[in-house]
Design an enzyme around this catalytic site. Structure first.
Site, PDB file in Angstrom:
ATOM      1  N   ASN A 123     -10.052   5.149   2.151  1.00 46.45           N
ATOM      2  CA  ASN A 123      -9.161   4.921   1.017  1.00 46.45           C
ATOM      3  C   ASN A 123      -9.333   6.038   0.001  1.00 46.45           C
ATOM      4  O   ASN A 123     -10.117   6.964   0.191  1.00 46.45           O
ATOM      5  CB  ASN A 123      -9.444   3.562   0.362  1.00 46.45           C
ATOM      6  CG  ASN A 123      -8.605   2.439   0.936  1.00 46.45           C
ATOM      7  OD1 ASN A 123      -7.390   2.566   1.062  1.00 46.45           O
ATOM      8  ND2 ASN A 123      -9.249   1.339   1.312  1.00 46.45           N
ATOM      9  N   GLU A 165       0.843  -1.206   0.000  1.00 44.43           N
ATOM     10  CA  GLU A 165       0.000   0.000   0.000  1.00 44.43           C
ATOM     11  C   GLU A 165       0.876   1.253   0.000  1.00 44.43           C
ATOM     12  O   GLU A 165       2.089   1.191   0.161  1.00 44.43           O
ATOM     13  CB  GLU A 165      -0.901   0.026   1.251  1.00 44.43           C
ATOM     14  CG  GLU A 165      -2.260  -0.624   1.063  1.00 44.43           C
ATOM     15  CD  GLU A 165      -3.235   0.227   0.256  1.00 44.43           C
ATOM     16  OE1 GLU A 165      -2.812   1.290  -0.268  1.00 44.43           O
ATOM     17  OE2 GLU A 165      -4.405  -0.149   0.159  1.00 44.43           O
ATOM     18  N   ASP A 188     -10.256   1.124  -4.022  1.00 45.92           N
ATOM     19  CA  ASP A 188      -9.222   1.168  -2.981  1.00 45.92           C
ATOM     20  C   ASP A 188      -8.420   2.453  -3.177  1.00 45.92           C
ATOM     21  O   ASP A 188      -8.990   3.527  -3.263  1.00 45.92           O
ATOM     22  CB  ASP A 188      -8.373  -0.097  -3.063  1.00 45.92           C
ATOM     23  CG  ASP A 188      -7.620  -0.412  -1.779  1.00 45.92           C
ATOM     24  OD1 ASP A 188      -7.127   0.516  -1.119  1.00 45.92           O
ATOM     25  OD2 ASP A 188      -7.496  -1.607  -1.433  1.00 45.92           O
TER      26      ASP A 188
END
Length: 311
Positions: free
Chosen positions: A157, A15, A218
């Site tokens: 997100n 991430e 996301d």
């Protein structure tokens, strides 16, 4: 357009990638692995991946400047926002989390165009809309000023800003919804909240590998034309949306669970994408063995450079 696999260790849940222009390096985190990674990326070959262990899960990171000089990172860990003045250095807590760390942690975050750090939270039981979005302002050496910017979410997100810094985007992944607001950078005021794009939820009984589900939004990044690139977790694709929310491109990804794109390289025309393998079915990982890698692709339109946190 073809994806390339970056020479990097597999992350359980990669991430928060960003390209550091002064170091010519790509940074990203492995949240459950409690690691921050960086790799110097060249035109011909890549340098070794360096890894830095964290005491708790790093939800997001951003590069930092002090007095105009690059100076390490700002890091959102489970229990607060931290400052590291150099790679591998001491972690200084800027803000202690106001949430119950047994059920909630910091997740997606970035610096805004004027130098604040924003981070959203993730409510892990996922049975109530308790996730929130905060900004932290430490500019000009001031004591951290924390502001609650949004809420009514489960997993934060998709944080991003438009090229003119007049629009801020934020996503609640489980609701399959990207929201947008008008934003004034000087006053840090958000207004005219609206739905930017929304998708149907996961069909009841759907299992990985079944048709009929395109994933949920996301992490995201924006290019210089204002197009919003969003990773569709469990959808195996990256979508390019216009500033009006229209679908411009649907790009297949060699992993079921892409997590977040960013732009990098000297010309900002290399698109990087982190992915996940954490708790994914064995059959899925056999089909996509590079799940957890960072992928890259050349694109025609450059992206926006990373914003630096300033203190």
């Amino acid at each position: 357009m073809t994806w390339q696999t970056l020479v990097a260790p597999l992350s359980e849940l990669g991430e928060s990638p960003f390209w550091h222009p002064e170091e010519q390096s790509l940074y990203w985190v492995d949240i459950p692995g409690r690691q921050i990674h960086r790799c110097k990326v060249g035109d011909v070959s890549n340098g070794p991946v360096q890894s830095w262990a964290m005491p708790t899960e790093p939800g997001s990171i951003a590069p930092a400047r002090t007095g105009g000089r690059a100076s390490g990172l700002v890091i959102a860990l489970r229990d607060g926002i931290y400052r590291a003045r150099q790679w591998g250095g001491e972690l200084e807590q800027l803000v202690r989390a106001g949430h119950d760390t047994a059920t909630t942690r910091f997740n997606d975050g970035k610096a805004d165009p004027v130098g604040r750090f924003w981070a959203g939270t993730m409510y892990e039981p996922r049975d109530a809309r308790q996730a929130q979005l905060f900004s932290v302002d430490c500019r000009e050496g001031r004591a951290p000023l924390v502001e609650l910017k949004a809420g009514d979410a489960i997993i934060a997100n998709g944080l991003a800003w438009s090229p003119d810094a007049a629009t801020v985007y934020w996503t609640d992944t489980p609701s399959h919804t990207i929201r947008a607001w008008d934003w004034d950078g000087q006053s840090n005021v958000m207004s005219r909240g609206r739905v930017f794009r929304q998708w149907p939820g996961k069909p009841e009984g759907w299992q990985p590998g079944m048709p009929g589900y395109g994933g949920r939004p996301d992490g995201a990044a924006v290019d210089v034309e204002g197009n919003y690139y969003v990773a569709m977790f469990e959808g195996g694709r990256l979508l390019k949306l216009s500033p009006a929310g229209e679908l411009l491109a649907d790009i297949a990804v060699p992993a079921r669970c892409p997590t977040m794109p960013c732009f990098g390289g000297a010309d900002l025309r290399t698109l990087y994408l982190t992915t996940a393998r954490y708790k994914r079915p064995d059959e899925e990982l056999q089909t996509w063995p590079d799940s957890g890698c960072v992928f890259s692709m050349r694109v025609d339109v450059p992206g926006l450079p990373v914003n630096f946190f300033r203190d």
